[in-house]
Design an enzyme around this catalytic site. Structure first.
Site, PDB file in Angstrom:
ATOM      1  N   LYS A   1      63.326 -27.737 -28.791  1.00 43.56           N
ATOM      2  CA  LYS A   1      63.167 -28.145 -30.189  1.00 43.56           C
ATOM      3  C   LYS A   1      64.082 -29.344 -30.368  1.00 43.56           C
ATOM      4  O   LYS A   1      65.220 -29.232 -30.835  1.00 43.56           O
ATOM      5  CB  LYS A   1      63.527 -26.981 -31.118  1.00 43.56           C
ATOM      6  CG  LYS A   1      63.017 -27.152 -32.536  1.00 43.56           C
ATOM      7  CD  LYS A   1      63.089 -25.848 -33.297  1.00 43.56           C
ATOM      8  CE  LYS A   1      62.922 -26.067 -34.788  1.00 43.56           C
ATOM      9  NZ  LYS A   1      61.621 -26.581 -35.198  1.00 43.56           N
TER      10      LYS A   1
HETATM   11  N1  PMP Z   1      55.869 -25.982 -33.305  1.00 45.31           N
HETATM   12  C1  PMP Z   1      56.677 -26.885 -33.888  1.00 45.31           C
HETATM   13  C2  PMP Z   1      56.497 -28.337 -33.580  1.00 45.31           C
HETATM   14  C3  PMP Z   1      57.659 -26.462 -34.790  1.00 45.31           C
HETATM   15  O1  PMP Z   1      58.462 -27.371 -35.386  1.00 45.31           O
HETATM   16  C4  PMP Z   1      57.797 -25.085 -35.071  1.00 45.31           C
HETATM   17  C5  PMP Z   1      58.862 -24.636 -36.033  1.00 45.31           C
HETATM   18  N2  PMP Z   1      60.064 -24.401 -35.346  1.00 45.31           N
HETATM   19  C6  PMP Z   1      56.941 -24.183 -34.443  1.00 45.31           C
HETATM   20  C7  PMP Z   1      55.981 -24.669 -33.559  1.00 45.31           C
HETATM   21  C8  PMP Z   1      57.046 -22.708 -34.706  1.00 45.31           C
HETATM   22  O2  PMP Z   1      58.226 -22.196 -34.193  1.00 45.31           O
HETATM   23  P1  PMP Z   1      59.002 -20.982 -34.850  1.00 45.31           P
HETATM   24  O3  PMP Z   1      57.983 -19.935 -35.170  1.00 45.31           O
HETATM   25  O4  PMP Z   1      59.941 -20.552 -33.805  1.00 45.31           O
HETATM   26  O5  PMP Z   1      59.670 -21.492 -36.067  1.00 45.31           O
END
Ligand code: PMP
Length: 286
Positions: free
Chosen positions: A152
């Site tokens: 991330k």
């Molecule tokens: N893809 C992207 C590009 C994101 O920014 C997020 C949010 N973090 C997600 C998927 C979903 O991840 P999560 O459920 O862990 O928040």
């Protein structure tokens, strides 16, 4: 759309300080070279949801970019708990950030100082938010050989921001991104699911985050006896889809009513399985 209360206190490198004192130098490596990773975490009435998973991912994200965070996941969890208690959020959104500092300002960053900050604000839940409309982005999720796609990492969010801006300027709520091969990947900041026949279908997280909410929903689906199929999904598969929704920490579980693509316009009206999953999700988190 989102209400953001200015954080009054920020945890920065081990100390709680007023947010106005939490500043960085213009010579910060992360500003120039995107050497920065982050997490978005939710708290529901003071309880953090899957905070451990989020901080494990923050560490992995940094490792993906080749640097190490100087605080353990446990230390960061504890700091986050204290921040949530101090700020007394009803529905809090916590943003944790790890970045390379100022010791050097060259592309090469080995041995640089690494910092962590944790801040938060109120973010209402999406439980009653109406279904949204997506439009296909002209940008694609990159090849895993091009970027650390499972980190991330702030640098990768350039793709998300451009896609989202473009979608909103065309009157849509969010963008649908294909991957570099042409398979459906995700939305600008959330994972995507479809109901095809009686099955829940979701793309394999090959070039994007295997979201914590995505994994939660897959788990809930199997508890509810709904078959989940992780597979490559083409735009043309959407003609057989009756439901579609997004998952992510910020948007939680959010129905999609329309996806406009270069091939066709797909609409979804049925929300039977989506509503069952939403109910299970909100029961779990609240
Ligand atoms: N893809 C992207 C590009 C994101 O920014 C997020 C949010 N973090 C997600 C998927 C979903 O991840 P999560 O459920 O862990 O928040």
């Amino acid at each position: 759309m989102m209400t953001q209360k200015k954080a009054s206190t920020i945890w920065l490198d081990g100390n709680f300080i007023p947010s106005s004192d939490a500043t960085v130098s213009l010579k910060t490596h992360a500003l120039h070279y995107a050497s920065s990773v982050f997490e978005g975490i939710r708290s529901y009435k003071g309880r953090l949801f899957k905070v451990h998973e989020h901080y494990q991912r923050l560490h992995k994200s940094a490792e993906g970019l080749g640097f190490q965070l100087p605080y353990s996941a446990n230390v960061l969890e504890e700091a986050t708990r204290e921040l949530v208690t101090r700020e007394n959020y009803e529905y809090g959104y916590i943003r944790a950030l790890g970045w390379c500092g100022t010791r050097k300002l060259t592309v090469e960053s080995r041995g640089i100082d690494v910092h962590v900050a944790i801040m938060g604000w109120e973010r209402p839940i999406n439980r009653n938010r109406p279904a949204i409309r997506l439009i296909e982005s002209r940008w694609r999720r990159p090849d895993p050989r091009t970027a650390p796609v499972h980190s991330k990492a702030a640098g990768l969010y350039m793709i998300s921001s451009m896609s989202r801006n473009e979608a909103e300027s065309q009157g849509y709520d969010d963008a649908l991104l294909l991957d570099y091969r042409g398979y459906i990947a995700e939305a600008s900041s959330s994972n995507i699911f479809f109901v095809i026949g009686s099955k829940l279908v979701t793309p394999i997280p090959h070039s994007f985050l295997n979201g914590i909410t995505r994994l939660t929903v897959i788990d809930l689906a199997s508890q509810l006896g709904i078959t989940v199929e992780e597979r490559e999904v083409l735009l043309s598969d959407l003609q057989d889809a009756t439901e579609a929704f997004l998952t992510g920490t910020s948007i939680e579980v959010l129905s999609i009513k329309e996806i406009k693509t270069h091939q066709a316009n797909y609409t979804f009206n049925d929300e039977t399985i989506t509503n069952r999953l939403k109910e299970a999700f909100y029961k779990l988190v609240t």
